[in-house]
Design an enzyme around this catalytic site. Structure first.
Site, short mmCIF file in Angstrom:
data_model
loop_
_atom_site.label_atom_id
_atom_site.label_comp_id
_atom_site.label_asym_id
_atom_site.label_seq_id
_atom_site.Cartn_x
_atom_site.Cartn_y
_atom_site.Cartn_z
N HIS A 86 0.85 -1.20 0.00
CA HIS A 86 0.00 0.00 0.00
C HIS A 86 0.88 1.24 0.00
CE1 HIS A 86 -3.45 2.57 0.90
NE2 HIS A 86 -2.60 3.24 1.67
N ASP A 165 -15.41 2.81 6.69
CA ASP A 165 -14.32 3.67 6.19
C ASP A 165 -14.83 4.58 5.08
OD1 ASP A 165 -11.55 4.58 5.81
OD2 ASP A 165 -11.85 3.64 3.85
N ARG A 172 -14.35 12.95 6.53
CA ARG A 172 -13.03 13.53 6.85
C ARG A 172 -12.59 14.48 5.75
NH1 ARG A 172 -9.38 8.63 7.29
NH2 ARG A 172 -7.75 10.17 7.55
N SER A 187 -8.15 3.71 8.79
CA SER A 187 -8.73 3.72 7.45
C SER A 187 -7.98 2.76 6.53
CB SER A 187 -8.67 5.15 6.91
OG SER A 187 -8.93 5.18 5.54
N LYS A 191 -9.19 -1.69 5.66
CA LYS A 191 -9.42 -2.21 4.30
C LYS A 191 -8.47 -3.35 3.99
CE LYS A 191 -9.15 2.07 2.98
NZ LYS A 191 -9.14 3.41 2.40
#
Ligand code: URA
Length: 439
Positions: A86, A165, A172, A187, A191
């Site tokens: 990620h 999320d 947000r 967050s 996931k």
């Protein structure tokens, strides 16, 4: 005497600097998922968390509650070890597109649920959709089957995965509560925990084109991510990488797919490949298919020289209904009608290519989104971009602008001329790949 606990009581506890119990955090996340908390209450809570922070156990509880707000993909049908990567996002960051098939060609299954671009940073899904027909909206069953069959699947977040999320991130975004380490951790990791990977490698970027401008802040985020992920049973390492100039020489969806195919063909830009190998090495080690960085690096290089990584990418394109011919001939990707080289105003050395300036030029061309509901233009962007430190002669191209119209090209040219500086001496090289957190 204790009465019912209302959202305002939980918000007040965090507002006053208290620590929330697991049950209070669960109530907040349930409220985001089933609508039992109003948007103004969720937003007030987000701001209270932003201002007061969360302890590591609170962050872990928030992450777990968000992960379980929807379906958790079970990938026990997959025999290979599963690893994902990620990135916290940057400009020209197309690494997932070629790293996922490289890792898959080395015997790691890569179940990757990715996002779309927003603001200055691009998104893997938008890039993949530049390939005609490519489907990123597979069902979870199709995703499970594909990971089992070819060891690789790249899709978007489904409505079933971590729905809390989706709700909280959208709030947000409009309440100035994005830049908050506990909220970012929960967050991202909710996931990743829900997608079914076993281990995770983070690319935590710092610099002008990154979400975290300061290296110290990026390190803090990386440490928090690694601690929460590991405590949740998903071993993680994070690599700190610089994002001051764009990664590679292309910014824009189809242009970045073409550059990724170059990477798979062994012709990738040096900076992009340095980040790719640094992350890939950690993926192979964490997944247990390589013992050392040197061993992992050799396997990753072989995946390219043998053509196996390119073949794996092609297999994924076919499996997800994309046009596989682009893997042989990237000129079949969407092409912009206007292509204008941007001449260097003087001779010298490239002393700066400001990632944010280039990103805003690409955004003005239509390559990205200012708002979540905007459409992206797959064909436009900037290619052949110079890199900091390179020599240049007056009149030679700083880049080629790919635009929908002449007017858009002119506007982008102005922005790019402000972002790219030419001076008399090359600047000292900066370290692109920094420390590995969690190793
Ligand atoms: N990416 C995410 O998915 N969530 C954040 O909060 C920040 C970046």
């Amino acid at each position: 005497m204790s009465g019912p606990v209302f959202p305002q009581h939980i918000i007040a506890r965090k507002r006053d600097g208290g620590t929330l119990s697991d049950a209070e955090i669960a109530s907040f996340v349930r409220g985001a998922t089933d609508g039992s908390w109003a948007d103004y209450q969720l937003s007030a809570m987000l701001m209270a968390i932003f201002l007061r922070g969360m302890t590591p156990p609170e962050t872990a509880a928030l992450t777990k509650a968000m992960m379980h707000s929807g379906v958790v993909a079970r990938l026990d049908n997959v025999k290979l070890p599963r690893a994902d990567k990620h990135s916290t996002g940057g400009v020209g960051d197309k690494v997932s597109l070629h790293l996922a098939p490289m890792a898959a060609a080395c015997g790691v299954a890569v179940p990757m649920i990715s996002g779309r671009g927003l603001g200055h940073s691009g998104g893997t899904l938008d890039k993949l959709e530049a390939i005609a027909g490519f489907r990123v909206n597979l069902t979870l069953d199709e995703y499970r089957t594909q990971v089992e069959k070819i060891g690789l699947c790249l899709i978007g977040q489904t409505a079933q995965l971590a729905p809390a999320d989706r709700k909280l991130y959208s709030l947000r975004d409009v309440t100035a509560t994005v830049e908050c380490i506990p909220l970012i951790c929960a967050s991202i990791l909710s996931k990743k925990l829900a997608e079914g990977t076993q281990v995770l490698v983070g690319d935590v970027k710092f610099g002008r084109g990154a979400f975290m401008k300061e290296k110290a802040k990026a390190r803090e985020l990386a440490q928090a991510l690694v601690a929460v992920a590991t405590a949740a049973g998903m071993p993680m390492r994070a690599v700190l990488t610089a994002m001051d100039e764009p990664l590679g020489r292309a910014v824009g969806n189809a242009l970045e797919v073409a550059e990724s195919i170059d990477c798979l063909r062994g012709r990738g830009p040096a900076d992009t490949m340095a980040v790719t190998y640094a992350l890939g090495e950690q993926m192979l080690i964490l997944a247990g298919v390589a013992a050392t960085s040197a061993d992992a690096r050799r396997r990753l290089e072989q995946s390219i020289s043998s053509g196996a990584a390119w073949a794996k990418f092609r297999e994924m394109v076919v499996a997800q209904h994309g046009d596989p011919r682009v893997t042989d001939d990237p000129s079949l990707l969407p092409q912009a009608p206007v292509k204008r080289p941007l001449p260097a105003p003087r001779s010298g050395f490239i002393t700066d290519v400001d990632a944010m300036g280039v990103a805003l030029a690409a955004l003005s061309l239509g390559a990205g989104r200012a708002r979540a509901e905007d459409q992206v233009d797959p064909a436009v962007g900037v290619a052949g971009l110079v890199k900091i430190g390179e020599p240049i002669r007056a009149g030679d191209p700083l880049c080629v602008i790919h635009a929908r119209t002449e007017e858009a090209a002119r506007e982008a040219a102005e922005r790019l001329l402000a972002a790219i500086q030419v001076g008399d001496v090359p600047p000292a090289p900066v370290e692109l790949v920094g420390e590995v957190i969690g190793a």
